[in-house]
Design a protein around this motif. Structure first.
Motif, PDB file in Angstrom:
ATOM      1  N   MET A   1      67.596   6.173  96.380  1.00 50.72           N
ATOM      2  CA  MET A   1      67.234   4.775  96.576  1.00 50.72           C
ATOM      3  C   MET A   1      68.414   4.029  97.191  1.00 50.72           C
ATOM      4  N   GLU A   2      68.119   3.162  98.145  1.00 52.96           N
ATOM      5  CA  GLU A   2      69.171   2.365  98.771  1.00 52.96           C
ATOM      6  C   GLU A   2      69.458   1.131  97.924  1.00 52.96           C
ATOM      7  N   PHE A   3      70.709   0.961  97.538  1.00 58.05           N
ATOM      8  CA  PHE A   3      71.120  -0.197  96.745  1.00 58.05           C
ATOM      9  C   PHE A   3      71.715  -1.240  97.685  1.00 58.05           C
ATOM     10  N   SER A   4      71.103  -2.406  97.725  1.00 59.80           N
ATOM     11  CA  SER A   4      71.629  -3.472  98.572  1.00 59.80           C
ATOM     12  C   SER A   4      71.096  -4.801  98.072  1.00 59.80           C
ATOM     13  N   VAL A   5      71.849  -5.856  98.321  1.00 61.29           N
ATOM     14  CA  VAL A   5      71.402  -7.206  98.017  1.00 61.29           C
ATOM     15  C   VAL A   5      71.284  -7.977  99.319  1.00 61.29           C
ATOM     16  N   ASP A   6      70.459  -8.975  99.298  1.00 55.53           N
ATOM     17  CA  ASP A   6      70.188  -9.764 100.501  1.00 55.53           C
ATOM     18  C   ASP A   6      70.734 -11.171 100.280  1.00 55.53           C
ATOM     19  N   ARG A   7      71.847 -11.462 100.918  1.00 53.79           N
ATOM     20  CA  ARG A   7      72.475 -12.767 100.716  1.00 53.79           C
ATOM     21  C   ARG A   7      71.713 -13.912 101.367  1.00 53.79           C
ATOM     22  N   ILE A  25      62.790   1.531  89.066  1.00 51.23           N
ATOM     23  CA  ILE A  25      62.321   2.442  88.025  1.00 51.23           C
ATOM     24  C   ILE A  25      60.815   2.308  87.853  1.00 51.23           C
ATOM     25  N   ALA A  26      60.341   1.059  87.804  1.00 50.81           N
ATOM     26  CA  ALA A  26      58.908   0.811  87.599  1.00 50.81           C
ATOM     27  C   ALA A  26      58.068   1.343  88.742  1.00 50.81           C
ATOM     28  N   CYS A  27      58.602   1.326  89.948  1.00 47.12           N
ATOM     29  CA  CYS A  27      57.827   1.732  91.127  1.00 47.12           C
ATOM     30  C   CYS A  27      58.138   3.151  91.584  1.00 47.12           C
ATOM     31  N   GLY A  28      58.875   3.900  90.772  1.00 44.52           N
ATOM     32  CA  GLY A  28      59.096   5.303  91.079  1.00 44.52           C
ATOM     33  C   GLY A  28      60.209   5.591  92.058  1.00 44.52           C
ATOM     34  N   SER A 208      54.543   4.931  86.946  1.00 44.26           N
ATOM     35  CA  SER A 208      55.079   4.246  88.123  1.00 44.26           C
ATOM     36  C   SER A 208      53.941   3.710  88.990  1.00 44.26           C
ATOM     37  N   PHE A 209      54.255   2.672  89.749  1.00 48.23           N
ATOM     38  CA  PHE A 209      53.301   2.067  90.667  1.00 48.23           C
ATOM     39  C   PHE A 209      53.923   2.043  92.065  1.00 48.23           C
ATOM     40  N   ILE A 210      53.083   2.227  93.068  1.00 49.35           N
ATOM     41  CA  ILE A 210      53.541   2.227  94.457  1.00 49.35           C
ATOM     42  C   ILE A 210      52.679   1.263  95.254  1.00 49.35           C
ATOM     43  N   PRO A 211      53.165   0.779  96.404  1.00 47.19           N
ATOM     44  CA  PRO A 211      52.315  -0.088  97.238  1.00 47.19           C
ATOM     45  C   PRO A 211      50.992   0.608  97.553  1.00 47.19           C
ATOM     46  N   SER A 212      49.894  -0.127  97.411  1.00 47.96           N
ATOM     47  CA  SER A 212      48.572   0.459  97.611  1.00 47.96           C
ATOM     48  C   SER A 212      48.366   0.882  99.068  1.00 47.96           C
ATOM     49  N   GLU A 213      47.373   1.719  99.273  1.00 54.63           N
ATOM     50  CA  GLU A 213      47.061   2.168 100.624  1.00 54.63           C
ATOM     51  C   GLU A 213      46.697   0.989 101.517  1.00 54.63           C
ATOM     52  N   PRO A 301      48.568   2.439  90.867  1.00 50.97           N
ATOM     53  CA  PRO A 301      49.211   3.485  90.071  1.00 50.97           C
ATOM     54  C   PRO A 301      49.507   4.715  90.928  1.00 50.97           C
ATOM     55  N   ASP A 302      50.645   5.326  90.684  1.00 50.08           N
ATOM     56  CA  ASP A 302      51.031   6.542  91.393  1.00 50.08           C
ATOM     57  C   ASP A 302      50.163   7.699  90.885  1.00 50.08           C
ATOM     58  N   THR A 303      49.389   8.322  91.773  1.00 49.14           N
ATOM     59  CA  THR A 303      48.482   9.388  91.353  1.00 49.14           C
ATOM     60  C   THR A 303      49.233  10.563  90.723  1.00 49.14           C
ATOM     61  N   ALA A 304      50.435  10.828  91.214  1.00 45.06           N
ATOM     62  CA  ALA A 304      51.220  11.922  90.635  1.00 45.06           C
ATOM     63  C   ALA A 304      51.579  11.620  89.184  1.00 45.06           C
TER      64      ALA A 304
END
Length: 329
Positions: A1-7, A25-28, A208-213, A301-304
């Motif tokens: 995962m890329e760690f960055s903040v947006d100023r 974590i929540a989104c996998g 975990s949840f991911i952006p829907s199709e 919801p993440d099907t996996a």
């Protein structure tokens, strides 16, 4: 995962960083057991003070989302203990019955009437066959209902999945009773501890949840020249939401993020061609000018995760019911 903040976002850096990890974590994006960067490494990578990272890690550790192993570092907590914890049969049943009685009293239902309701329900269950009853506990009514339909479709006719929101469980004794009488409660990783404090008689697991199709398709179809505004209700969700939009719409150059409380929100909306709003931020629709397109950044919801976490639990519940029926016969 890329760690960055947006100023450029109107959100404190500490809030951004904590939200980035929490929703990661929540989104996998971050999986149980994954090693997180050290305090110094993450501070240098993000460009914040080490104290800020240390405070964020401390808050996440207190909430049970990460753990520190001396000499090894900080890791995403493996929630397997909560997911696979055994259920004490007799005492658990007694607690559920007590919760049902309390809910009946709160609703003005006399004991004799409650017994009749239970008998009627038992007759109905016998007529349709044994099913595992799951409650999907989320934040917003429409989104939670869609999560429930998705899970039910994946698990098939052996289960029923009822949507409930955290606010409904907090304010409505009947909703709390339904949650506490279910076989299983499902929620987000970052809400699991909160839900467990409300639903004490039912096993609570997180997936975990991911952006829907639909969300991914809508983002991919954006015009590259469109001026896109990303709007969230929660400040800590805004950074990871904006990063998600960038991932599925990398061709869009003009992208701005804000919350419903951002002071210059009206000006931002007026200068946008498309608004992508998070679940729960639907109020922004009433503030859009004519001709501005908008769609929801909806998760699924993440099907996996359904296969990995829920399917074994549903199967175990079904096997347990079969064993009980065999003993009864």
């Amino acid at each position: 995962m890329e760690f960055s903040v947006d100023r450029d976002l109107p959100v404190p850096l500490r809030t951004q960083l904590q939200g980035l990890i929490e929703y990661g974590i929540a989104c996998g994006e971050l999986v149980p057991g994954e090693l997180l960067p050290s305090v110094r490494e993450l501070a240098e990578r993000v460009g914040v003070a080490p104290m800020t990272v240390s405070q964020v890690y401390g808050d996440l550790k207190a909430s049970g989302m990460i753990e520190t192993r001396p000499g090894s570092g900080s890791f995403v907590t493996g929630s397997g203990r909560a997911r696979l914890a055994a259920r004490p049969e007799a005492m658990e049943l007694h607690r559920r019955i007590d919760a049902l009685i309390d809910a009946g009293i709160a609703a003005g239902i006399r004991p004799a009437e409650l017994v009749s309701l239970v008998s009627a329900r038992a007759f109905y269950r016998d007529s349709i066959g044994a099913r595992t009853r799951i409650v999907m506990i989320g934040l917003f009514t429409d989104a939670t209902a869609s999560y429930s339909r998705f899970i039910a479709a994946r698990l098939g006719n052996s289960v029923t999945v009822e949507p409930l929101t955290i606010s409904a469980i907090e304010r409505d004794p009947a909703a709390r009773a339904r949650a506490n009488s279910a076989d299983l409660a499902v929620t987000f990783v970052n809400r699991q501890r909160e839900v467990m404090s409300l639903v004490t008689n039912t096993k609570v697991v997180s997936i975990s949840f991911i952006p829907s199709e639909e969300t991914r398709k809508a983002l991919a179809a954006l015009d590259s020249l469109a001026r896109v505004a990303v709007i969230s209700r929660f400040p800590d969700f805004l950074p990871i939401m904006k990063a998600g939009v960038q991932r599925f719409a990398p061709h869009v150059e003009h992208l701005t993020g804000a919350t419903l409380e951002t002071p210059d929100l009206e000006e931002l909306l007026g200068a946008s061609d498309v608004v992508v709003f998070a679940s729960g931020a639907e109020d922004v629709l009433a503030r859009l000018q004519a001709g501005v397109a908008a769609f929801e950044y909806r998760h699924a919801p993440d099907t996996a995760e359904i296969e990995r976490v829920l399917v074994p639990l549903v199967k175990a519940a079904g096997d347990n019911t079969t064993d009980q029926e065999r003993k009864a016969s």
